[in-house]
Scaffold this active site. Structure first.
Site, PDB file in Angstrom:
ATOM      1  N   GLN A 192      42.858  37.815  37.389  1.00 35.56           N
ATOM      2  CA  GLN A 192      41.757  38.771  37.232  1.00 35.56           C
ATOM      3  C   GLN A 192      41.481  39.469  38.563  1.00 35.56           C
ATOM      4  O   GLN A 192      41.566  38.851  39.631  1.00 35.56           O
ATOM      5  CB  GLN A 192      40.492  38.033  36.755  1.00 35.56           C
ATOM      6  N   TYR A 228      39.925  32.147  42.737  1.00 38.27           N
ATOM      7  CA  TYR A 228      39.605  31.459  41.471  1.00 38.27           C
ATOM      8  C   TYR A 228      40.848  31.351  40.581  1.00 38.27           C
ATOM      9  O   TYR A 228      41.122  30.305  39.989  1.00 38.27           O
ATOM     10  CB  TYR A 228      38.496  32.251  40.774  1.00 38.27           C
TER      11      TYR A 228
END
Ligand code: NAD
Length: 239
Positions: free
Chosen positions: A141, A147
């Site tokens: 993303q 992350y």
């Protein structure tokens, strides 16, 4: 036999839904939390669930924490590595601290907590370990290199550890949620969230209970043959 489960980061959001689902099914449950005492106290009062404070990414604290849980509830049969944070920013602006914090809390916590319970599971010949990864660990993303790396790492951890548990009665699996309506997603700007919901075939954000149901399935006594798997729970977002 009443199984004992620990859920990390379990006083709110997805972790709280998982802990409450275990309790409803008659399991003994403990949750860990890292911050807000007031919220933890509210959670204890509302649910009657044992909530203990320690940093799930710290190995020594996790060993001590697990001892405390075991003294109160008995040997740990189920571990849900749910604690997680985001520190989103484009990579060229990312600080070392933002990288380290996200890798430590999402991924290193899997080492610390799992290492703290796995010897007992091996001795007793039973264990269920479930990681809460993310669709963004499967797909990546924008603004989430830290992350995405941590969540993809959790999937790799799951697959490798599954080999080691397989002949010891220990299954190791992952749930990869899509976007779920919790405090974490509340931080996403409204216009971006609207666009994201437009990409979810089911047409809504996930509920924390959607994730809890998947975890309960993977953690069940009867589930001895699903291991090393990643179960996507994302409303069909990326099929
Ligand atoms: P949340 O922010 O509501 O809850 C995260 C929990 O982790 C909190 O209880 C927090 O106290 C705890 N925590 C943070 N650092 C910790 C530490 N060092 N030790 C122990 N606990 C710690 O988030 P959530 O949405 O409920 O997310 C739960 C998990 O699901 C996270 O791993 C997250 O990455 C993952 N996830 C969430 C979504 C989503 O859309 N909400 C999607 C995919 C994956």
């Amino acid at each position: 036999m009443t199984r004992v489960a620990i859920v990390t980061g379990g006083t709110r959001g997805i972790g709280a839904a998982i802990a409450q689902a275990f309790k409803k099914q008659g399991y003994k449950v403990a949750v860990t939390y890292s911050g807000n005492e007031e919220a933890a106290e509210k959670f204890r009062k509302e649910t009657g669930i044992l909530a203990l404070k320690w940093d799930a990414s710290n190995f020594a604290e996790s060993v001590e924490g697990v001892k405390k849980v075991e003294a109160q509830l008995g040997p740990v049969d189920i571990l849900v590595n749910n604690a997680g944070i985001t520190r989103d920013t484009t990579f060229h602006k990312m600080t070392e601290e933002q990288w380290d914090d996200v890798i430590r809390i999402n991924l290193k916590s899997c080492f610390s907590m799992t290492r703290a319970v796995i010897e007992g599971m091996r001795e007793r010949g039973f264990g269920r370990i479930v990681q809460i990864s993310s669709v963004n660990g499967q797909r990546g993303q924008y603004g989430q290199a830290n992350y995405g790396a941590a969540k993809a790492g959790m999937i790799g951890f799951t697959k490798s550890l599954a080999f080691e548990g397989a002949n010891k009665g220990i299954t190791v699996n992952c749930v990869a949620p899509g976007y779920v309506d919790t405090d974490m997603v509340a931080a996403v700007p409204e216009d971006i969230l609207k666009k994201i919901i437009g990409t979810i075939p089911v047409g809504r954000l996930g509920y924390a209970d959607d994730i809890a149901r998947a975890v309960l399935f993977l953690a069940g006594d009867e589930n001895g043959f699903v291991t090393g798997a990643t179960l996507s729970v994302n409303g069909g977002q990326y099929m």
